[in-house]
Enzyme design. Structure first.
Site, PDB file in Angstrom:
ATOM      1  N   TYR A   1      -1.033  -0.945  10.282  1.00 31.49           N
ATOM      2  CA  TYR A   1      -1.172  -1.227   8.847  1.00 31.49           C
ATOM      3  C   TYR A   1       0.040  -0.715   8.067  1.00 31.49           C
ATOM      4  O   TYR A   1       0.588  -1.422   7.219  1.00 31.49           O
ATOM      5  CB  TYR A   1      -2.455  -0.574   8.346  1.00 31.49           C
ATOM      6  CG  TYR A   1      -2.836  -0.910   6.919  1.00 31.49           C
ATOM      7  CD1 TYR A   1      -3.375  -2.145   6.601  1.00 31.49           C
ATOM      8  CD2 TYR A   1      -2.669   0.027   5.906  1.00 31.49           C
ATOM      9  CE1 TYR A   1      -3.745  -2.451   5.290  1.00 31.49           C
ATOM     10  CE2 TYR A   1      -3.032  -0.263   4.594  1.00 31.49           C
ATOM     11  CZ  TYR A   1      -3.560  -1.500   4.287  1.00 31.49           C
ATOM     12  OH  TYR A   1      -3.925  -1.794   2.993  1.00 31.49           O
TER      13      TYR A   1
ATOM     14  N   LYS B   1       2.681  -3.018   5.986  1.00 31.64           N
ATOM     15  CA  LYS B   1       2.835  -2.837   4.547  1.00 31.64           C
ATOM     16  C   LYS B   1       4.246  -2.382   4.187  1.00 31.64           C
ATOM     17  O   LYS B   1       4.774  -2.749   3.115  1.00 31.64           O
ATOM     18  CB  LYS B   1       1.794  -1.834   4.037  1.00 31.64           C
ATOM     19  CG  LYS B   1       0.361  -2.363   4.085  1.00 31.64           C
ATOM     20  CD  LYS B   1       0.193  -3.624   3.255  1.00 31.64           C
ATOM     21  CE  LYS B   1      -1.262  -4.048   3.132  1.00 31.64           C
ATOM     22  NZ  LYS B   1      -1.426  -5.279   2.308  1.00 31.64           N
TER      23      LYS B   1
ATOM     24  N   SER C   1       0.852  -1.195   0.000  1.00 33.00           N
ATOM     25  CA  SER C   1       0.000   0.000   0.000  1.00 33.00           C
ATOM     26  C   SER C   1       0.884   1.241   0.000  1.00 33.00           C
ATOM     27  O   SER C   1       1.998   1.210   0.534  1.00 33.00           O
ATOM     28  CB  SER C   1      -0.897   0.018   1.245  1.00 33.00           C
ATOM     29  OG  SER C   1      -1.548   1.268   1.393  1.00 33.00           O
TER      30      SER C   1
END
Length: 250
Positions: free
Chosen positions: A159, A163, A146
Protein backbone atom coordinates in the site's frame (compact mmCIF):
# COMPACT_ATOMS: atom_id res chain seq x y z
CA UNK A 1 -25.07 21.32 2.94
CA UNK A 2 -24.69 23.11 -0.39
CA UNK A 3 -21.17 24.32 -1.18
CA UNK A 4 -20.43 27.96 -2.04
CA UNK A 5 -18.10 26.69 -4.77
CA UNK A 6 -19.89 26.15 -8.07
CA UNK A 7 -18.96 23.37 -10.49
CA UNK A 8 -22.08 23.92 -12.55
CA UNK A 9 -21.75 22.63 -16.10
CA UNK A 10 -18.76 20.45 -15.31
CA UNK A 11 -18.51 16.68 -15.55
CA UNK A 12 -16.57 14.76 -12.89
CA UNK A 13 -15.57 11.11 -12.69
CA UNK A 14 -14.94 9.74 -9.20
CA UNK A 15 -13.45 6.26 -9.11
CA UNK A 16 -14.31 3.95 -6.23
CA UNK A 17 -17.24 6.20 -5.36
CA UNK A 18 -19.63 3.71 -3.82
CA UNK A 19 -18.42 4.07 -0.24
CA UNK A 20 -16.14 5.87 2.21
CA UNK A 21 -14.03 8.74 0.95
CA UNK A 22 -15.11 8.23 -2.66
CA UNK A 23 -18.76 8.47 -1.70
CA UNK A 24 -18.18 11.71 0.20
CA UNK A 25 -16.23 13.18 -2.73
CA UNK A 26 -18.94 12.29 -5.25
CA UNK A 27 -21.64 13.86 -3.09
CA UNK A 28 -19.55 16.98 -2.46
CA UNK A 29 -18.90 17.53 -6.15
CA UNK A 30 -22.53 16.80 -6.98
CA UNK A 31 -23.78 19.30 -4.44
CA UNK A 32 -21.44 21.87 -5.98
CA UNK A 33 -23.24 21.43 -9.29
CA UNK A 34 -21.07 18.96 -11.20
CA UNK A 35 -22.48 16.08 -13.17
CA UNK A 36 -20.93 13.14 -11.33
CA UNK A 37 -20.05 9.75 -12.74
CA UNK A 38 -20.14 7.38 -9.77
CA UNK A 39 -17.66 4.65 -10.69
CA UNK A 40 -17.68 1.30 -8.92
CA UNK A 41 -16.34 -2.21 -9.50
CA UNK A 42 -18.69 -4.02 -7.13
CA UNK A 43 -21.55 -3.03 -4.80
CA UNK A 44 -23.86 -1.60 -7.48
CA UNK A 45 -26.54 -1.00 -4.86
CA UNK A 46 -24.27 1.29 -2.87
CA UNK A 47 -23.23 3.15 -6.03
CA UNK A 48 -26.88 3.67 -6.95
CA UNK A 49 -27.52 5.01 -3.45
CA UNK A 50 -24.78 7.62 -3.95
CA UNK A 51 -26.20 8.67 -7.31
CA UNK A 52 -29.71 8.80 -5.85
CA UNK A 53 -28.54 11.03 -2.99
CA UNK A 54 -26.92 13.44 -5.45
CA UNK A 55 -29.95 13.46 -7.75
CA UNK A 56 -32.36 13.99 -4.85
CA UNK A 57 -30.47 17.14 -3.83
CA UNK A 58 -30.95 18.76 -7.25
CA UNK A 59 -27.67 17.35 -8.55
CA UNK A 60 -27.00 15.12 -11.54
CA UNK A 61 -25.27 11.75 -11.26
CA UNK A 62 -25.15 8.33 -12.84
CA UNK A 63 -23.24 5.14 -12.14
CA UNK A 64 -20.76 3.22 -14.25
CA UNK A 65 -19.17 -0.13 -13.47
CA UNK A 66 -15.47 -0.41 -14.30
CA UNK A 67 -12.44 -2.04 -12.73
CA UNK A 68 -9.91 0.77 -13.09
CA UNK A 69 -6.98 -1.66 -13.02
CA UNK A 70 -8.30 -3.12 -16.29
CA UNK A 71 -7.27 -1.15 -19.37
CA UNK A 72 -10.32 -2.15 -21.42
CA UNK A 73 -12.70 -1.21 -18.60
CA UNK A 74 -11.07 2.20 -18.28
CA UNK A 75 -11.30 2.85 -22.01
CA UNK A 76 -14.98 1.85 -21.94
CA UNK A 77 -15.62 4.19 -19.00
CA UNK A 78 -14.04 7.21 -20.66
CA UNK A 79 -15.71 6.51 -24.00
CA UNK A 80 -19.13 6.17 -22.39
CA UNK A 81 -18.75 9.39 -20.40
CA UNK A 82 -17.65 11.34 -23.48
CA UNK A 83 -20.58 9.97 -25.48
CA UNK A 84 -23.09 10.85 -22.78
CA UNK A 85 -21.66 14.06 -21.37
CA UNK A 86 -19.45 15.34 -24.19
CA UNK A 87 -16.50 16.20 -21.96
CA UNK A 88 -14.62 15.38 -18.79
CA UNK A 89 -13.60 18.31 -16.62
CA UNK A 90 -12.59 16.56 -13.40
CA UNK A 91 -11.09 13.16 -12.66
CA UNK A 92 -10.76 12.00 -9.06
CA UNK A 93 -8.63 8.86 -8.80
CA UNK A 94 -9.85 7.46 -5.51
CA UNK A 95 -10.33 3.70 -5.99
CA UNK A 96 -8.09 1.65 -3.74
CA UNK A 97 -7.75 -1.49 -1.64
CA UNK A 98 -5.55 -2.85 1.11
CA UNK A 99 -4.05 -6.32 1.50
CA UNK A 100 -1.97 -5.85 4.62
CA UNK A 101 0.76 -8.16 5.83
CA UNK A 102 4.39 -8.20 6.88
CA UNK A 103 6.74 -7.95 3.92
CA UNK A 104 8.50 -11.27 4.48
CA UNK A 105 5.15 -13.07 4.51
CA UNK A 106 3.36 -11.04 1.87
CA UNK A 107 1.99 -13.05 -1.02
CA UNK A 108 2.97 -11.86 -4.48
CA UNK A 109 -0.71 -11.79 -5.36
CA UNK A 110 -1.40 -9.36 -2.50
CA UNK A 111 1.44 -7.12 -3.67
CA UNK A 112 0.26 -7.14 -7.27
CA UNK A 113 -3.44 -6.61 -6.54
CA UNK A 114 -2.75 -3.51 -4.43
CA UNK A 115 -0.23 -2.00 -6.86
CA UNK A 116 -2.43 -2.79 -9.86
CA UNK A 117 -5.49 -1.01 -8.48
CA UNK A 118 -3.94 1.73 -6.35
CA UNK A 119 -1.20 2.80 -8.76
CA UNK A 120 -1.70 1.30 -12.22
CA UNK A 121 -5.38 2.23 -12.02
CA UNK A 122 -4.41 5.88 -11.48
CA UNK A 123 -2.06 5.70 -14.48
CA UNK A 124 -4.69 4.13 -16.74
CA UNK A 125 -7.39 6.64 -15.83
CA UNK A 126 -5.04 9.60 -16.10
CA UNK A 127 -3.77 8.49 -19.49
CA UNK A 128 -7.33 7.92 -20.72
CA UNK A 129 -8.57 11.40 -19.80
CA UNK A 130 -5.42 13.15 -20.99
CA UNK A 131 -6.47 13.32 -24.64
CA UNK A 132 -9.93 14.87 -24.11
CA UNK A 133 -8.59 17.26 -21.47
CA UNK A 134 -5.71 18.33 -23.73
CA UNK A 135 -8.22 18.93 -26.52
CA UNK A 136 -10.31 21.05 -24.13
CA UNK A 137 -7.15 22.81 -22.88
CA UNK A 138 -8.56 22.49 -19.39
CA UNK A 139 -8.92 19.88 -16.68
CA UNK A 140 -8.50 18.95 -13.05
CA UNK A 141 -6.99 15.62 -12.01
CA UNK A 142 -6.98 14.88 -8.30
CA UNK A 143 -5.36 11.72 -6.96
CA UNK A 144 -6.16 10.32 -3.54
CA UNK A 145 -2.91 9.06 -2.04
CA UNK A 146 -2.16 8.58 1.69
CA UNK A 147 0.20 9.78 4.41
CA UNK A 148 1.39 6.16 4.42
CA UNK A 149 2.94 6.94 1.03
CA UNK A 150 4.96 9.69 2.73
CA UNK A 151 6.02 7.97 5.93
CA UNK A 152 5.64 4.21 5.29
CA UNK A 153 3.90 1.83 7.64
CA UNK A 154 4.84 -1.61 8.94
CA UNK A 155 2.60 -4.25 7.44
CA UNK A 156 1.65 -2.09 4.46
CA UNK A 157 4.64 -2.26 2.12
CA UNK A 158 2.39 -2.82 -0.90
CA UNK A 159 0.00 0.00 0.00
CA UNK A 160 2.78 2.43 0.92
CA UNK A 161 4.69 1.71 -2.28
CA UNK A 162 1.59 2.21 -4.42
CA UNK A 163 0.62 5.44 -2.69
CA UNK A 164 4.18 6.78 -2.90
CA UNK A 165 4.05 5.94 -6.60
CA UNK A 166 0.87 7.98 -6.94
CA UNK A 167 2.74 11.00 -5.59
CA UNK A 168 5.49 10.57 -8.18
CA UNK A 169 2.91 10.09 -10.92
CA UNK A 170 1.06 13.20 -9.77
CA UNK A 171 4.15 15.40 -9.98
CA UNK A 172 5.34 14.00 -13.30
CA UNK A 173 1.95 14.32 -15.00
CA UNK A 174 1.52 17.82 -13.55
CA UNK A 175 4.67 18.88 -15.40
CA UNK A 176 3.55 17.20 -18.62
CA UNK A 177 0.03 18.68 -18.66
CA UNK A 178 0.62 22.18 -17.25
CA UNK A 179 1.05 23.81 -20.66
CA UNK A 180 -2.54 22.78 -21.51
CA UNK A 181 -4.01 24.30 -18.31
CA UNK A 182 -4.55 20.88 -16.75
CA UNK A 183 -3.66 20.73 -13.08
CA UNK A 184 -2.75 17.50 -11.32
CA UNK A 185 -2.67 17.36 -7.54
CA UNK A 186 -2.93 14.79 -4.78
CA UNK A 187 -4.74 14.64 -1.47
CA UNK A 188 -3.08 12.57 1.25
CA UNK A 189 -5.56 11.58 3.95
CA UNK A 190 -4.33 10.45 7.32
CA UNK A 191 -6.48 8.20 9.46
CA UNK A 192 -10.06 8.74 8.32
CA UNK A 193 -13.14 7.11 9.80
CA UNK A 194 -14.05 4.54 7.12
CA UNK A 195 -14.46 0.77 6.78
CA UNK A 196 -10.67 0.55 6.32
CA UNK A 197 -9.96 2.00 9.77
CA UNK A 198 -12.90 0.77 11.86
CA UNK A 199 -11.01 -2.20 13.32
CA UNK A 200 -7.79 -0.35 14.17
CA UNK A 201 -6.60 0.17 17.73
CA UNK A 202 -7.25 3.91 17.89
CA UNK A 203 -5.38 4.83 21.07
CA UNK A 204 -1.76 4.70 19.80
CA UNK A 205 -2.77 6.34 16.52
CA UNK A 206 -4.58 9.23 18.18
CA UNK A 207 -1.54 9.95 20.33
CA UNK A 208 0.40 10.67 17.13
CA UNK A 209 -2.21 13.08 15.72
CA UNK A 210 -1.83 16.64 17.06
CA UNK A 211 -5.50 17.45 16.47
CA UNK A 212 -6.37 14.36 18.51
CA UNK A 213 -9.00 12.71 16.34
CA UNK A 214 -9.55 10.72 13.18
CA UNK A 215 -10.69 12.74 10.18
CA UNK A 216 -13.95 12.35 8.31
CA UNK A 217 -14.54 11.53 4.64
CA UNK A 218 -16.25 14.91 4.30
CA UNK A 219 -13.06 16.70 5.35
CA UNK A 220 -11.17 14.94 2.58
CA UNK A 221 -13.97 15.69 0.13
CA UNK A 222 -13.81 19.38 0.96
CA UNK A 223 -10.13 19.44 0.04
CA UNK A 224 -10.85 17.68 -3.25
CA UNK A 225 -13.60 20.21 -4.01
CA UNK A 226 -11.15 23.06 -3.44
CA UNK A 227 -8.61 21.53 -5.83
CA UNK A 228 -11.35 21.07 -8.44
CA UNK A 229 -12.45 24.70 -8.19
CA UNK A 230 -11.68 27.50 -10.58
CA UNK A 231 -10.25 30.04 -9.95
CA UNK A 232 -9.54 29.03 -6.34
CA UNK A 233 -6.98 26.31 -7.18
CA UNK A 234 -6.12 27.22 -10.76
CA UNK A 235 -2.53 28.12 -9.82
CA UNK A 236 -1.87 24.96 -7.81
CA UNK A 237 -0.40 21.90 -9.51
CA UNK A 238 1.94 19.05 -8.62
CA UNK A 239 1.16 19.40 -4.93
CA UNK A 240 0.23 16.97 -2.17
CA UNK A 241 -2.27 18.35 0.34
CA UNK A 242 -2.26 16.39 3.57
CA UNK A 243 -5.56 15.96 5.42
CA UNK A 244 -4.14 14.24 8.48
CA UNK A 245 -4.68 16.37 11.57
CA UNK A 246 -0.99 17.29 11.61
CA UNK A 247 0.21 13.68 11.80
CA UNK A 248 2.97 14.15 9.21
CA UNK A 249 4.78 17.50 9.12
CA UNK A 250 7.63 17.96 6.67
Amino acid sequence: MTSSISLSGQTAIVTGASRGIGRAIAIELGQAGAEVVVNYSNSPEKAEEVAKEINSSCGNAYTFKANVSDENDVESLIKAVLERSGKIDILVNNAGITRDGLLMRMKTQDWESVVNLNLTGVFLCTRAVARPMIKQKKGRIINVTSVVGLMGNAGQANYAAAKAGVIGLTRSSAKEFASRSITVNAVAPGFITTDMTKDLNAEPILSAIPLGSFGTPEQVAGTVLFLAADPAASYITGQVLQVDGGMVMA
